[in-house]
Design a protein around this motif. Structure first.
Motif, mmCIF file in Angstrom:
data_model
loop_
_atom_site.group_PDB
_atom_site.id
_atom_site.type_symbol
_atom_site.label_atom_id
_atom_site.label_comp_id
_atom_site.label_asym_id
_atom_site.label_seq_id
_atom_site.Cartn_x
_atom_site.Cartn_y
_atom_site.Cartn_z
ATOM 1 N N VAL A 126 0.671 1.077 -14.615
ATOM 2 C CA VAL A 126 1.320 2.281 -14.700
ATOM 3 C C VAL A 126 1.617 2.534 -13.306
ATOM 4 O O VAL A 126 2.674 3.062 -12.894
ATOM 5 N N GLY A 127 0.911 2.695 -12.426
ATOM 6 C CA GLY A 127 0.864 2.542 -10.940
ATOM 7 C C GLY A 127 2.113 1.750 -10.507
ATOM 8 O O GLY A 127 2.976 2.178 -9.811
ATOM 9 N N GLY A 128 1.812 0.399 -10.864
ATOM 10 C CA GLY A 128 2.795 -0.395 -10.238
ATOM 11 C C GLY A 128 4.415 0.009 -11.012
ATOM 12 O O GLY A 128 5.311 -0.148 -10.300
ATOM 13 N N LEU A 129 4.404 0.449 -12.161
ATOM 14 C CA LEU A 129 5.638 0.657 -13.027
ATOM 15 C C LEU A 129 6.287 1.933 -12.401
ATOM 16 O O LEU A 129 7.797 2.060 -11.742
ATOM 17 N N LEU A 130 5.238 2.906 -11.876
ATOM 18 C CA LEU A 130 6.070 4.212 -11.097
ATOM 19 C C LEU A 130 6.575 4.054 -9.579
ATOM 20 O O LEU A 130 7.599 4.410 -9.311
#
Length: 348
Positions: A126-130
């Motif tokens: 999720v952090g990578g997506l954001l």
């Protein structure tokens, strides 16, 4: 002097130069084969697993766990920077995400630490997506600035939220269990197994189809896109893979330290991890492992120099980069068949 006489005089020199070039090529090929040998990696893995049998000193085990976690971080960043050529200056953010996620679940909700791993992987993705979704269309310096900002945002956010412990951080984080062994040795073996698996997985990724796509994007993104590679998806895959590696390393770090706080994930971490990748040789898995070990262990080896050790450490790094700018163990270039063909041409 006639042309025939001049040719006769030059022939030995040309032959000697060709022999010297052939010898250098043979040595380079021998070194490359040695680094590519599965026995080298197997020997290193066995040595890592056997360390507690050689020395079970608490100090040695603690330093070894720190070094293994640093290897895990460097291998993860190597996917992003070395394989794909994305300059990431905020890699410590994923390290913090993994550590805080596992720390919160294990201390506030009393989850077993191993049960937090799936949630940590999801949080890292999720952090990578954001951060990756809106920014991976940027290149070079612009991407570096954005990732640097992302790393600082995560650290400052953790410093200002109550449920993360604020400046005091989290403490009392449990380990994975002792399994009938001394607690630090059990943690060492768990860390060693996880890091060895991560190194092998990263190496396989680099040699596979996705690894070739990463290499093409790194060398010339426009040409890769013209040849049909979806460069955005390829870069996104590298960023997510690096994020997962960083998150898992954060879990190991939290278990090792039993307490975490925002200063544990400052910009210096990102800089040191990037330094390990560059020092070892970008896109070279053996080189990155060596670079990470040098960066993590050399300050300890220089501890006898007291206040001078970091000055000596910095000077040694400068010397290495001046005389070995490609890294200690640079990545081999070209396909194996083409390398052999070029070596034969050079010998002839």
């Amino acid at each position: 002097m006639s042309a025939v006489e001049e040719h006769t005089r030059m022939a030995p020199a040309v032959k000697e130069a060709g022999t010297s070039a052939s010898s250098r090529t043979a040595v380079a090929e021998l070194v490359s084969k040695g680094l590519a040998s599965r026995w080298l990696g197997t020997g290193a893995a066995v040595a890592a697993l056997a360390l507690p049998l050689v020395s079970s000193s608490t100090y040695v085990i603690q330093i070894a766990v720190d070094a293994l976690i640093f290897v895990m971080l460097a291998v993860g960043l190597n996917i992003v920077v070395g394989y794909c050529g994305l300059l990431d200056l905020g890699y410590a953010a994923f390290f913090a995400i993994g550590a805080y996620t596992s720390g919160l679940l294990s201390t506030r909700f009393e989850w077993p630490l191993i049960a937090t791993l799936p949630v940590v992987v999801i949080a890292a993705i999720v952090g990578g997506l954001l951060i990756g979704g809106p920014t991976l269309r940027l290149r070079s310096d612009y991407l570096a600035i954005v990732t640097l900002g992302f790393g600082e945002i995560i650290r400052i956010t953790a410093n200002n939220l109550d449920f993360t412990g604020g400046p005091n951080g989290l403490y009392g984080i449990p380990d994975f269990g002792d399994f009938g062994l001394r607690a630090d040795i059990a943690l060492y073996w768990i860390t060693a197994v996880v890091v060895i698996a991560a190194v092998l997985f990263s190496s396989r990724l680099g040699r596979g189809r996705i690894g070739r796509a990463w290499r093409f994007v790194r060398e010339d993104e426009d040409a890769a896109e013209a040849m049909g590679i979806h460069t955005y998806r390829v870069k996104f895959a590298a960023y997510i893979a690096g994020a997962v590696f960083g998150g898992i390393a954060g879990v190991l770090f939290a278990a090792h330290q039993t307490a975490i706080s925002p200063p544990s994930f400052n910009f210096l971490w990102s800089a040191l991890i990037l330094m390990a990748v560059v020092l070892g040789g970008m896109a070279s898995t053996p080189g990155v492992v060596v670079g990470a070990l040098v960066i993590s262990l050399l300050p300890e080896l220089l501890r006898g120099a007291e206040n001078w050790r970091y000055l000596i450490f910095g000077l040694l790094l400068i010397v290495v980069m001046v005389f070995r700018p490609q890294g200690l163990l640079p990545a081999r270039t070209g396909e194996p068949g083409r390398r052999g063909h070029r070596a034969q041409e050079g010998a002839s």
